[in-house]
Design a protein around this motif. Sequence first.
Motif, PDB file in Angstrom:
ATOM      1  N   ARG A  16      -5.673  49.277  87.028  1.00  0.00           N
ATOM      2  CA  ARG A  16      -6.297  50.340  87.908  1.00  0.00           C
ATOM      3  C   ARG A  16      -5.651  51.619  88.039  1.00  0.00           C
ATOM      4  O   ARG A  16      -5.739  52.623  87.883  1.00  0.00           O
ATOM      5  N   TRP A  17      -4.127  51.446  87.775  1.00  0.00           N
ATOM      6  CA  TRP A  17      -3.370  52.592  87.732  1.00  0.00           C
ATOM      7  C   TRP A  17      -3.840  53.551  86.696  1.00  0.00           C
ATOM      8  O   TRP A  17      -3.859  54.664  86.872  1.00  0.00           O
ATOM      9  N   VAL A  18      -3.580  53.001  85.474  1.00  0.00           N
ATOM     10  CA  VAL A  18      -4.007  53.825  84.348  1.00  0.00           C
ATOM     11  C   VAL A  18      -5.406  54.160  84.174  1.00  0.00           C
ATOM     12  O   VAL A  18      -5.742  55.308  83.615  1.00  0.00           O
ATOM     13  N   ALA A  19      -6.418  53.482  84.875  1.00  0.00           N
ATOM     14  CA  ALA A  19      -7.817  54.035  85.088  1.00  0.00           C
ATOM     15  C   ALA A  19      -7.910  55.121  85.674  1.00  0.00           C
ATOM     16  O   ALA A  19      -8.701  55.998  85.560  1.00  0.00           O
ATOM     17  N   ARG A  20      -7.103  55.201  86.917  1.00  0.00           N
ATOM     18  CA  ARG A  20      -7.195  56.370  87.424  1.00  0.00           C
ATOM     19  C   ARG A  20      -6.256  57.728  87.026  1.00  0.00           C
ATOM     20  O   ARG A  20      -6.346  58.925  87.374  1.00  0.00           O
ATOM     21  N   HIS A  21      -5.500  57.584  86.184  1.00  0.00           N
ATOM     22  CA  HIS A  21      -4.567  58.434  85.455  1.00  0.00           C
ATOM     23  C   HIS A  21      -5.089  58.240  83.704  1.00  0.00           C
ATOM     24  O   HIS A  21      -4.338  57.754  82.871  1.00  0.00           O
ATOM     25  N   GLY A  22      -6.264  58.638  83.382  1.00  0.00           N
ATOM     26  CA  GLY A  22      -6.708  58.425  81.900  1.00  0.00           C
ATOM     27  C   GLY A  22      -6.008  59.341  80.983  1.00  0.00           C
ATOM     28  O   GLY A  22      -5.609  58.733  79.743  1.00  0.00           O
ATOM     29  N   ARG A  23      -5.278  60.234  81.284  1.00  0.00           N
ATOM     30  CA  ARG A  23      -4.408  60.923  80.323  1.00  0.00           C
ATOM     31  C   ARG A  23      -3.312  60.212  79.806  1.00  0.00           C
ATOM     32  O   ARG A  23      -3.059  59.866  78.581  1.00  0.00           O
ATOM     33  N   TRP A  24      -2.685  59.258  80.784  1.00  0.00           N
ATOM     34  CA  TRP A  24      -1.634  58.301  80.519  1.00  0.00           C
ATOM     35  C   TRP A  24      -1.910  56.967  79.954  1.00  0.00           C
ATOM     36  O   TRP A  24      -1.401  56.626  79.053  1.00  0.00           O
ATOM     37  N   TRP A  25      -3.231  56.693  80.109  1.00  0.00           N
ATOM     38  CA  TRP A  25      -3.897  55.717  79.340  1.00  0.00           C
ATOM     39  C   TRP A  25      -3.865  55.692  77.949  1.00  0.00           C
ATOM     40  O   TRP A  25      -3.533  55.118  77.348  1.00  0.00           O
ATOM     41  N   GLY A  26      -4.421  57.199  77.652  1.00  0.00           N
ATOM     42  CA  GLY A  26      -4.624  57.627  76.288  1.00  0.00           C
ATOM     43  C   GLY A  26      -3.161  57.776  75.749  1.00  0.00           C
ATOM     44  O   GLY A  26      -3.082  57.317  74.225  1.00  0.00           O
ATOM     45  N   PHE A  27      -2.115  58.177  76.322  1.00  0.00           N
ATOM     46  CA  PHE A  27      -0.856  58.346  75.820  1.00  0.00           C
ATOM     47  C   PHE A  27      -0.236  57.032  75.433  1.00  0.00           C
ATOM     48  O   PHE A  27       0.327  56.985  74.312  1.00  0.00           O
ATOM     49  N   GLY A  28      -0.498  56.003  76.085  1.00  0.00           N
ATOM     50  CA  GLY A  28       0.047  54.706  75.953  1.00  0.00           C
ATOM     51  C   GLY A  28      -0.379  53.831  74.967  1.00  0.00           C
ATOM     52  O   GLY A  28       0.023  53.046  74.497  1.00  0.00           O
ATOM     53  N   MET A  29      -1.602  54.159  74.374  1.00  0.00           N
ATOM     54  CA  MET A  29      -2.464  53.450  73.532  1.00  0.00           C
ATOM     55  C   MET A  29      -1.968  53.815  72.030  1.00  0.00           C
ATOM     56  O   MET A  29      -2.151  53.175  71.250  1.00  0.00           O
ATOM     57  N   PRO A 102       9.889  55.934  73.782  1.00  0.00           N
ATOM     58  CA  PRO A 102       9.820  57.338  74.713  1.00  0.00           C
ATOM     59  C   PRO A 102       8.374  57.279  75.333  1.00  0.00           C
ATOM     60  O   PRO A 102       8.181  57.933  76.531  1.00  0.00           O
ATOM     61  N   PHE A 103       7.170  56.860  74.644  1.00  0.00           N
ATOM     62  CA  PHE A 103       5.877  56.884  75.553  1.00  0.00           C
ATOM     63  C   PHE A 103       6.103  56.000  76.716  1.00  0.00           C
ATOM     64  O   PHE A 103       5.490  56.396  77.905  1.00  0.00           O
ATOM     65  N   TYR A 104       6.401  54.782  76.653  1.00  0.00           N
ATOM     66  CA  TYR A 104       6.642  53.848  77.804  1.00  0.00           C
ATOM     67  C   TYR A 104       7.384  54.174  78.879  1.00  0.00           C
ATOM     68  O   TYR A 104       7.355  54.034  80.111  1.00  0.00           O
ATOM     69  N   GLU A 105       8.551  54.924  78.305  1.00  0.00           N
ATOM     70  CA  GLU A 105       9.515  55.366  79.356  1.00  0.00           C
ATOM     71  C   GLU A 105       8.816  56.460  80.105  1.00  0.00           C
ATOM     72  O   GLU A 105       9.035  56.191  81.433  1.00  0.00           O
ATOM     73  N   SER A 106       8.333  57.289  79.577  1.00  0.00           N
ATOM     74  CA  SER A 106       7.422  58.429  80.474  1.00  0.00           C
ATOM     75  C   SER A 106       6.503  57.924  81.296  1.00  0.00           C
ATOM     76  O   SER A 106       6.291  58.141  82.438  1.00  0.00           O
ATOM     77  N   LEU A 107       5.729  56.878  80.872  1.00  0.00           N
ATOM     78  CA  LEU A 107       4.607  56.304  81.514  1.00  0.00           C
ATOM     79  C   LEU A 107       5.113  55.489  82.962  1.00  0.00           C
ATOM     80  O   LEU A 107       4.728  55.545  83.970  1.00  0.00           O
ATOM     81  N   SER A 108       6.218  54.711  82.741  1.00  0.00           N
ATOM     82  CA  SER A 108       6.685  53.665  83.572  1.00  0.00           C
ATOM     83  C   SER A 108       7.524  54.836  84.751  1.00  0.00           C
ATOM     84  O   SER A 108       7.183  54.667  85.778  1.00  0.00           O
ATOM     85  N   GLU A 109       7.962  55.717  84.337  1.00  0.00           N
ATOM     86  CA  GLU A 109       8.648  56.683  85.292  1.00  0.00           C
ATOM     87  C   GLU A 109       7.679  57.356  86.214  1.00  0.00           C
ATOM     88  O   GLU A 109       7.690  57.537  87.129  1.00  0.00           O
ATOM     89  N   LYS A 110       6.468  57.748  85.485  1.00  0.00           N
ATOM     90  CA  LYS A 110       5.294  58.323  86.385  1.00  0.00           C
ATOM     91  C   LYS A 110       4.678  57.232  87.310  1.00  0.00           C
ATOM     92  O   LYS A 110       4.418  57.667  88.348  1.00  0.00           O
ATOM     93  N   VAL A 111       4.729  55.951  86.940  1.00  0.00           N
ATOM     94  CA  VAL A 111       4.117  55.044  87.967  1.00  0.00           C
ATOM     95  C   VAL A 111       5.040  55.033  88.901  1.00  0.00           C
ATOM     96  O   VAL A 111       4.949  54.868  90.228  1.00  0.00           O
ATOM     97  N   GLU A 112       6.520  54.790  88.647  1.00  0.00           N
ATOM     98  CA  GLU A 112       7.440  54.863  89.906  1.00  0.00           C
ATOM     99  C   GLU A 112       7.477  56.035  90.579  1.00  0.00           C
ATOM    100  O   GLU A 112       7.653  55.759  92.168  1.00  0.00           O
ATOM    101  N   GLU A 113       7.295  57.197  90.015  1.00  0.00           N
ATOM    102  CA  GLU A 113       7.206  58.324  90.875  1.00  0.00           C
ATOM    103  C   GLU A 113       5.870  58.344  91.781  1.00  0.00           C
ATOM    104  O   GLU A 113       5.940  58.884  93.165  1.00  0.00           O
ATOM    105  N   SER A 114       4.866  57.807  91.335  1.00  0.00           N
ATOM    106  CA  SER A 114       3.615  57.570  92.281  1.00  0.00           C
ATOM    107  C   SER A 114       3.799  56.716  93.430  1.00  0.00           C
ATOM    108  O   SER A 114       3.151  56.654  94.311  1.00  0.00           O
TER     109      SER A 114
END
Length: 277
Positions: A16-29, A102-114
């Motif tokens: 659900r988190w990546v569904a709400r943040h579509g840019r990060w979903w594409g980035f993580g794929m 580097p991709f997933y580190e950025s994604l995980s940091e964004k989740v933690e910040e949220s």
Amino acid sequence: MRDLVAGTGYLGKGQRWVARHGRWWGFGMIPALITLALYAGALVALAFFAGDLAAWATPFADGWGAPWQGLLRGLFVALLFAGGLLLSVLTFTAVTLLIGDPFYESLSEKVEESEGDCPPGTGMSLWRELWVSLRDSVHVLVRAAGFGLLFFVLGFVPVVGQTVVPAIGFCVSGFFLTVELTSVAMQRRGIPVRERLRMLRGRKGLAVGFGTPLVLLFLVPFVAVFLMPGAVAGATLLVRDLAGEHEEVEAAEETEAAEGPEEATAAPSSKPSPARW
């Protein structure tokens, strides 16, 4: 049972988190797409040569008549390919995390910040982080491979080998998959791999509930590519629970709400305020 349900819940929360943040979903794929291409080629090669491998591994059956030779080698091919698929699920995550560090580190940091706060990290260089990730992944995969070999042998046991053993195998694979997926958030907190395993063994239901549905879903072609970003996000939320940070944030929010904005900002006083009487 409660942890089992909670683990599955974190998987849903991550998606659900990546569904709400579509840019990060594409980035993580992106890393998952690269890894998928590599693994598709490897599995096609395994399927192509599985028959030859079965004949090489069972020379004692060369003189057997029909249908016993075909049944034995057919079973060997089926178990070999099933083992390859399960191993692919585990190593897919490890390789994808390594390629996409580097991709997933950025994604995980964004989740933690949220969620309110993000640990500062270990301060290691990118190459050092990649080396640590590779070393930890090998440590986990060696353990997982030991279980995989055991289940492969037990697969030849009549009835049990075709029912109970695969079910247990999926749960064990789910546990180790969770270990891999939580490595991004765990490494940021400086938690060594042996400590990660100890923490997750203490909450086996949580780890199995999160990882086992992913193991089953990852067996469906291309599904891993779409679910991988959400899996990393969900694993980050799971780590916050495992480290007790989720409860700390909730407790702080409840305390602040109970005190109210005036009490939160007011200076402490030894005398009671008339407004409280």
